[in-house]
Design a protein around this motif. Structure first.
Motif, PDB file in Angstrom:
ATOM      1  N   ASP A 103      -1.313   7.110  11.813  1.00 20.40           N
ATOM      2  CA  ASP A 103      -1.214   5.901  12.621  1.00 20.40           C
ATOM      3  C   ASP A 103       0.060   5.111  12.303  1.00 20.40           C
ATOM      4  N   HIS A 104       0.225   3.989  12.972  1.00 24.23           N
ATOM      5  CA  HIS A 104       1.377   3.100  12.750  1.00 24.23           C
ATOM      6  C   HIS A 104       0.878   1.743  12.268  1.00 24.23           C
ATOM      7  N   PHE A 105       0.141   1.768  11.165  1.00 22.85           N
ATOM      8  CA  PHE A 105      -0.462   0.528  10.683  1.00 22.85           C
ATOM      9  C   PHE A 105       0.566  -0.420  10.076  1.00 22.85           C
ATOM     10  N   PHE A 106       1.733   0.111   9.631  1.00 28.92           N
ATOM     11  CA  PHE A 106       2.725  -0.743   8.989  1.00 28.92           C
ATOM     12  C   PHE A 106       4.064  -0.577   9.705  1.00 28.92           C
ATOM     13  N   PRO A 107       4.465  -1.575  10.510  1.00 29.06           N
ATOM     14  CA  PRO A 107       5.707  -1.470  11.293  1.00 29.06           C
ATOM     15  C   PRO A 107       6.925  -1.194  10.414  1.00 29.06           C
ATOM     16  N   SER A 108       7.849  -0.416  10.956  1.00 31.65           N
ATOM     17  CA  SER A 108       9.111  -0.023  10.313  1.00 31.65           C
ATOM     18  C   SER A 108       8.904   0.654   8.966  1.00 31.65           C
ATOM     19  N   PRO A 131      -2.244   0.431  17.098  1.00 34.70           N
ATOM     20  CA  PRO A 131      -2.437  -0.454  18.250  1.00 34.70           C
ATOM     21  C   PRO A 131      -2.693  -1.890  17.807  1.00 34.70           C
ATOM     22  N   ASP A 132      -2.486  -2.846  18.718  1.00 30.65           N
ATOM     23  CA  ASP A 132      -2.600  -4.261  18.399  1.00 30.65           C
ATOM     24  C   ASP A 132      -4.063  -4.688  18.462  1.00 30.65           C
ATOM     25  N   ILE A 133      -4.777  -4.438  17.381  1.00 31.44           N
ATOM     26  CA  ILE A 133      -6.178  -4.823  17.293  1.00 31.44           C
ATOM     27  C   ILE A 133      -6.401  -5.525  15.962  1.00 31.44           C
ATOM     28  N   PRO A 159      -8.650  11.796  16.436  1.00 32.73           N
ATOM     29  CA  PRO A 159      -9.366  10.560  16.779  1.00 32.73           C
ATOM     30  C   PRO A 159      -8.429   9.452  17.245  1.00 32.73           C
ATOM     31  N   LYS A 160      -8.988   8.555  18.046  1.00 29.27           N
ATOM     32  CA  LYS A 160      -8.265   7.373  18.505  1.00 29.27           C
ATOM     33  C   LYS A 160      -9.011   6.132  18.036  1.00 29.27           C
ATOM     34  N   VAL A 161      -8.274   5.097  17.727  1.00 29.44           N
ATOM     35  CA  VAL A 161      -8.875   3.864  17.228  1.00 29.44           C
ATOM     36  C   VAL A 161      -9.866   3.315  18.249  1.00 29.44           C
ATOM     37  N   LEU A 162     -11.038   2.936  17.756  1.00 32.01           N
ATOM     38  CA  LEU A 162     -12.129   2.347  18.533  1.00 32.01           C
ATOM     39  C   LEU A 162     -12.826   3.334  19.458  1.00 32.01           C
ATOM     40  N   GLU A 163     -12.508   4.623  19.378  1.00 29.70           N
ATOM     41  CA  GLU A 163     -13.227   5.637  20.148  1.00 29.70           C
ATOM     42  C   GLU A 163     -14.054   6.488  19.195  1.00 29.70           C
ATOM     43  N   THR A 164     -15.302   6.743  19.549  1.00 23.71           N
ATOM     44  CA  THR A 164     -16.193   7.508  18.704  1.00 23.71           C
ATOM     45  C   THR A 164     -16.046   9.007  18.968  1.00 23.71           C
ATOM     46  N   LEU A 199      -7.673  -1.603   7.161  1.00 21.42           N
ATOM     47  CA  LEU A 199      -8.256  -2.710   7.912  1.00 21.42           C
ATOM     48  C   LEU A 199      -7.222  -3.811   8.149  1.00 21.42           C
ATOM     49  N   SER A 200      -6.356  -4.058   7.188  1.00 20.85           N
ATOM     50  CA  SER A 200      -5.300  -5.046   7.381  1.00 20.85           C
ATOM     51  C   SER A 200      -4.339  -4.551   8.446  1.00 20.85           C
ATOM     52  N   ARG A 201      -4.016  -5.406   9.393  1.00 19.53           N
ATOM     53  CA  ARG A 201      -3.106  -5.034  10.467  1.00 19.53           C
ATOM     54  C   ARG A 201      -1.959  -6.043  10.490  1.00 19.53           C
TER      55      ARG A 201
END
Length: 237
Positions: free
Chosen positions: A193-198, A10-12, A224-229, A2-4
């Motif tokens: 995913d790419h939740f943590f840059p570098s 993606p930038d959400i 799956p894709k973020v925010l898509e069901t 959940l932490s971004r």
């Protein structure tokens, strides 16, 4: 999850309030990319937390009510919302040298090591488990790390396998071999995913998709894709 952090793709932005209705949190192991948001989520939702004993101790120190905490090592089977959930002792995936080199290079060049090291210290892995969720005979196997004995897991006869597509440089061959042993009806990828840059590397999702369709043409692959069901094709009866 959940932490971004700034720069995450993606930038959400998620809010814990969005997940207030959660009633169960399954933690396969205690690494920060699995457990760092669990305390806040449990406090706001009051959800049952199923996690390694070591992680339960950390969460209690972070203000989670001890009545919500259930150690994976002590609960091998329990019910939730009409489903039976089985906790299967397992192992963490073994990072191979090429991936370690690539990740270390990204971390050093991107400067994220100063943020990563404290998180690694604060969130040790503890034990590792898989979860088998049985919904009236429809069985979903959730793997949080992927290092388990896939021959043994195949004997659980899951209809759906949720596999963490991360942790090795040979992921395509590694998971094709695993899924050829299990032969579920559905395979769902996560953890790429790419939740943590570098810190997060690019994993060969498209390569896997192509080879998977040839090796297991009758098995559905969900990426799956973020925010898509999405929905699982549960059979009638």
């Amino acid at each position: 999850f959940l932490s971004r952090p700034p720069g995450a793709r993606p930038d959400i932005r998620f809010s814990l309030e969005d997940f207030r209705s959660v009633s169960l949190i399954l933690v396969s192991h205690g690494h920060f990319d699995h457990a760092m948001d669990v305390a806040g989520l449990a406090r706001i939702s009051g959800a049952r937390v199923q996690a390694p004993l070591k992680t339960c101790g950390i969460l209690k120190k972070q203000g989670v009510n001890s009545a919500l905490l259930h150690a994976n090592e002590q609960f091998s089977d329990f019910s939730w919302n009409g489903a039976r959930i089985r906790v299967e002792p397992s192992r963490h995936i073994v990072f191979d040298l090429p991936l370690i080199r690539k990740t270390l290079g990204l971390t050093l060049r991107g400067g994220s090591w100063a943020r990563i090291l404290p998180l690694l210290w604060r969130y040790p892995a503890g034990s590792n488990s898989e979860f088998l969720l049985d919904f009236d005979g429809y069985r979903i196997l959730f793997s949080g790390s992927g290092g388990g004995d896939w021959d043994r897991l195949a004997r659980l006869r899951p209809h759906c396998c949720m596999i963490p597509f991360a942790g090795r440089s040979d992921l395509t061959d590694f998971y094709l071999d695993a899924m050829l042993r299990v032969r579920p009806e559905v395979v769902l990828l996560h953890h790429f995913d790419h939740f943590f840059p570098s810190f997060c590397v690019d994993y060969p999702v498209e390569e896997f998709r192509e080879k998977f369709s040839r090796a297991l043409p009758e098995t559905r692959l969900i990426v799956p894709k973020v925010l898509e069901t999405f929905s699982l094709p549960i059979r009638d009866g």
